[in-house]
Scaffold this motif. Structure first.
Motif, PDB file in Angstrom:
ATOM      1  N   UNK A 185       0.909  -1.296  -0.019  1.00 58.86           N
ATOM      2  CA  UNK A 185      -0.031  -0.135  -0.031  1.00 58.86           C
ATOM      3  C   UNK A 185       1.065   1.352  -0.036  1.00 58.86           C
ATOM      4  N   UNK A 186       1.782   1.189   0.791  1.00 59.76           N
ATOM      5  CA  UNK A 186       2.876   2.405   0.925  1.00 59.76           C
ATOM      6  C   UNK A 186       3.394   2.653  -0.413  1.00 59.76           C
ATOM      7  N   UNK A 187       3.916   1.659  -1.030  1.00 61.24           N
ATOM      8  CA  UNK A 187       4.674   1.771  -2.329  1.00 61.24           C
ATOM      9  C   UNK A 187       3.759   2.246  -3.540  1.00 61.24           C
ATOM     10  N   UNK A 188       2.522   1.820  -3.786  1.00 61.17           N
ATOM     11  CA  UNK A 188       1.618   2.317  -4.440  1.00 61.17           C
ATOM     12  C   UNK A 188       1.302   3.877  -4.164  1.00 61.17           C
ATOM     13  N   UNK A 246       8.266  15.233  -5.934  1.00 60.80           N
ATOM     14  CA  UNK A 246       9.016  15.731  -4.607  1.00 60.80           C
ATOM     15  C   UNK A 246       9.754  14.249  -4.283  1.00 60.80           C
ATOM     16  N   UNK A 247      11.002  13.986  -5.029  1.00 54.82           N
ATOM     17  CA  UNK A 247      11.766  12.736  -4.946  1.00 54.82           C
ATOM     18  C   UNK A 247      12.488  12.852  -3.554  1.00 54.82           C
ATOM     19  N   UNK A 248      13.293  13.860  -3.455  1.00 53.14           N
ATOM     20  CA  UNK A 248      14.284  13.832  -2.131  1.00 53.14           C
ATOM     21  C   UNK A 248      13.261  14.028  -1.045  1.00 53.14           C
ATOM     22  N   UNK A 249      12.420  14.930  -0.826  1.00 50.31           N
ATOM     23  CA  UNK A 249      11.479  15.083   0.299  1.00 50.31           C
ATOM     24  C   UNK A 249      10.649  13.844   0.506  1.00 50.31           C
ATOM     25  N   UNK A 250      10.099  13.244  -0.334  1.00 51.13           N
ATOM     26  CA  UNK A 250       9.217  11.869   0.087  1.00 51.13           C
ATOM     27  C   UNK A 250      10.158  10.825   0.545  1.00 51.13           C
ATOM     28  N   UNK A 305      10.411   1.173  -3.970  1.00 51.37           N
ATOM     29  CA  UNK A 305      10.362   1.691  -5.469  1.00 51.37           C
ATOM     30  C   UNK A 305      10.894   3.340  -5.308  1.00 51.37           C
ATOM     31  N   UNK A 306      10.665   3.892  -4.207  1.00 52.39           N
ATOM     32  CA  UNK A 306      11.258   5.359  -4.231  1.00 52.39           C
ATOM     33  C   UNK A 306      12.701   5.392  -4.712  1.00 52.39           C
ATOM     34  N   UNK A 366      13.330   4.883  -8.353  1.00 51.13           N
ATOM     35  CA  UNK A 366      12.867   6.118  -8.851  1.00 51.13           C
ATOM     36  C   UNK A 366      13.616   7.242  -8.998  1.00 51.13           C
ATOM     37  N   UNK A 367      14.150   7.511  -7.446  1.00 52.44           N
ATOM     38  CA  UNK A 367      15.074   8.486  -7.201  1.00 52.44           C
ATOM     39  C   UNK A 367      16.414   8.547  -8.042  1.00 52.44           C
ATOM     40  N   UNK A 368      16.874   6.790  -7.913  1.00 48.00           N
ATOM     41  CA  UNK A 368      18.089   6.668  -8.833  1.00 48.00           C
ATOM     42  C   UNK A 368      17.902   7.186 -10.146  1.00 48.00           C
TER      43      UNK A 368
END
Length: 501
Positions: A330-333, A344-348, A391-392, A395-397
């Motif tokens: 659930x958190x991933x989606x 907001x990649x860094x903040x998230x 997944x964060x 995607x950030x990478x």
């Protein structure tokens, strides 16, 4: 683009020039992301970008065979006490049935990533599902107390398959999906891996009850292995007939740009070296490894943690693992959709990392209270953030390393995770044996704190988003120039008299 690190200024300057050149050579009508004319190739011929409905079939098929493989990662560990009794081996030996997944990944990820760049998604998918299928059938013939080596061989084949699976979500998302969908698509890809872990926590304790009769126990184990083999075989056949290398037309301007790069201009070794000179990415590699390594340790040792405090609760140990992973899905989606909308990649990433630390502290504090229902709740909170982080990182990478291959960046992240996973699993296991579960979990909390600090130091450099922005700006500029040129040409034509005397 601006990077404060002095040694990276030259690479950053070249990257900015590359993005600008891609925009100039590739941009056309940037508004036509669903099938109209857009960038031009190196020969001046118009290309097009388009989103195909088939993309959802591809990512769901990948998610399914990733599920089948990741399920087997934990199927021994979550009922470790039962397999210890059946095969007459020690707990540390059973721990290696999970850690073999981590160990094989470390040396093989680099050649497999090279193969992904050279041969593409379809070849990697075929090899991965074939190895997974073979491993499941080896396990079927290993159900005898004297055949532990054979069942280990089957698990080894499945761990080889994992190398061909784990780094693909970001690559599939980039090759098949639009710029507003990549994070969601990557989350769906990772979702399969998480769902497999969830089923791995849930089904083995149900399919293999802790009975004393060895013949009956062997029957239950063989039933579990047959089910897995049947599913793996079906998915292998589906991949043969359904899985496609890439869409005919690229989904984004950035992907169109990547397609025009001549193969001789790409060096895998040079790509890795560029990534390792990227300080923000190196920080992400380490912090990602710390977080996911903790997750691997918790998953591998969960049975021992629960059974030590709650004897005879093998089924509930599996359900607690299921709770961790389902909450993480659930958190991933949610995180994937949030990233696609906010960028907001860094903040998230930082917020989720800090909440993972908080969740681990609360889980550690409640594990020894004797209230199993409280453990379910705190484990779910931990899983929402710890598993949701997966997944964060991908995607950030992918954002901060564009235009490098997504397979290379995700491969380095996963390699770090496997290294830390082995270290944490062995160390925490020894700490639990000597000092108890509380000390083992405090050990993990310390490293999650270090990872949170490192994540806060990462400089956000969203190169992939900038590539799409530059391409769209160049497309709009060219459209304005074309309109202005046409207007000028009309206005400069001599007036034709409407009538003559």
């Amino acid at each position: 683009m601006n990077m404060s690190e002095k040694h990276a200024q030259e690479d950053t300057k070249l990257n900015s020039e590359d993005l600008a050149n891609h925009a100039k050579h590739e941009a056309g009508d940037a508004s036509n992301l669903h099938g109209d004319q857009s960038p031009e190739d190196g020969h001046g011929e118009p290309q097009a970008t388009r989103l195909y409905k088939r993309r959802w079939i591809i990512v769901l098929l990948f998610s399914s065979y990733s599920l089948c493989n990741s399920y087997q990662w934990i199927q021994y560990g979550i009922i470790g006490n039962i397999f210890m009794k059946f095969y007459k081996v020690e707990a540390f030996t059973i721990d290696w049935m999970s850690m073999i997944y981590m160990l094989t990944y470390i040396p093989l990820i680099f050649p497999v990533t090279w193969l992904l760049d050279k041969k593409g998604l379809r070849v990697i998918a075929l090899v991965g599902t074939a190895l997974n299928c073979v491993g499941t059938w080896i396990k079927v013939v290993s159900v005898r107390p004297d055949l532990f080596a054979v069942t280990f061989l089957g698990q080894f084949c499945c761990s080889l398959a994992q190398v061909f699976i784990l780094g693909m979500p970001s690559k599939i998302a980039s090759v098949w999906f639009g710029s507003e969908e990549v994070s969601t698509a990557c989350s769906i890809g990772v979702f399969g891996n998480q769902m497999g872990c969830a089923i791995g926590f849930l089904l083995p304790p149900i399919l293999v009850p802790n009975v004393e009769d060895m013949d009956e126990l062997a029957k239950h184990i063989k039933t579990m292995f047959y089910i897995t083999a049947g599913v793996a075989t079906f998915l292998f056949i589906l991949v043969i007939f359904v899985f496609q290398e890439r869409p005919k037309l690229p989904p984004t301007l950035a992907q169109a740009s990547a397609r025009t790069m001549p193969p001789e201009d790409y060096s895998y070794v040079a790509s890795i070296l560029r990534l390792l000179r990227n300080k923000p990415f190196v920080l992400l590699i380490i912090s990602y490894g710390l977080n996911v390594g903790c997750y691997y340790a918790v998953g591998t040792l969960l049975n021992r943690m629960i059974i030590e405090r709650y004897p005879g609760e093998e089924v509930n140990a599996g359900r607690i693992g299921l709770t961790i992973v389902v909450a993480g899905m659930v958190g991933s989606l949610i995180c994937g959709v949030w990233l696609d909308r906010t960028k907001t990649y860094k903040q998230t990433t930082l917020a989720v990392y800090i909440m993972t630390l908080v969740g681990m502290i609360i889980y550690t504090a409640t594990l020894d209270q004797g209230l199993l229902w409280v453990v379910f709740i705190t484990a779910g909170c931990l899983g929402f953030f710890m598993t949701g982080y997966l997944p964060l990182g991908f995607e950030f990478a992918a954002e901060m390393t564009y235009p490098e291959s997504e397979g290379t960046s995700s491969g380095l992240l996963n390699c770090s995770a496997q290294v830390f996973g082995i270290i944490f699993t062995i160390c925490q296991g020894k700490i639990i044996d000597k000092f108890g579960t509380l000390a083992g979990n405090i050990f993990l909390c310390v490293f999650l704190l270090i990872g949170s600090i490192m994540t806060g130091l990462i400089k956000s450099d969203l190169r992939r988003q900038n590539a799409n922005r530059l391409a769209k700006e160049e497309a709009e500029r060219r459209m304005v120039e074309q309109d202005y040129g046409a207007t000028t040409q009309i206005s400069s034509q001599p007036q034709t008299p409407s009538s003559q005397a």
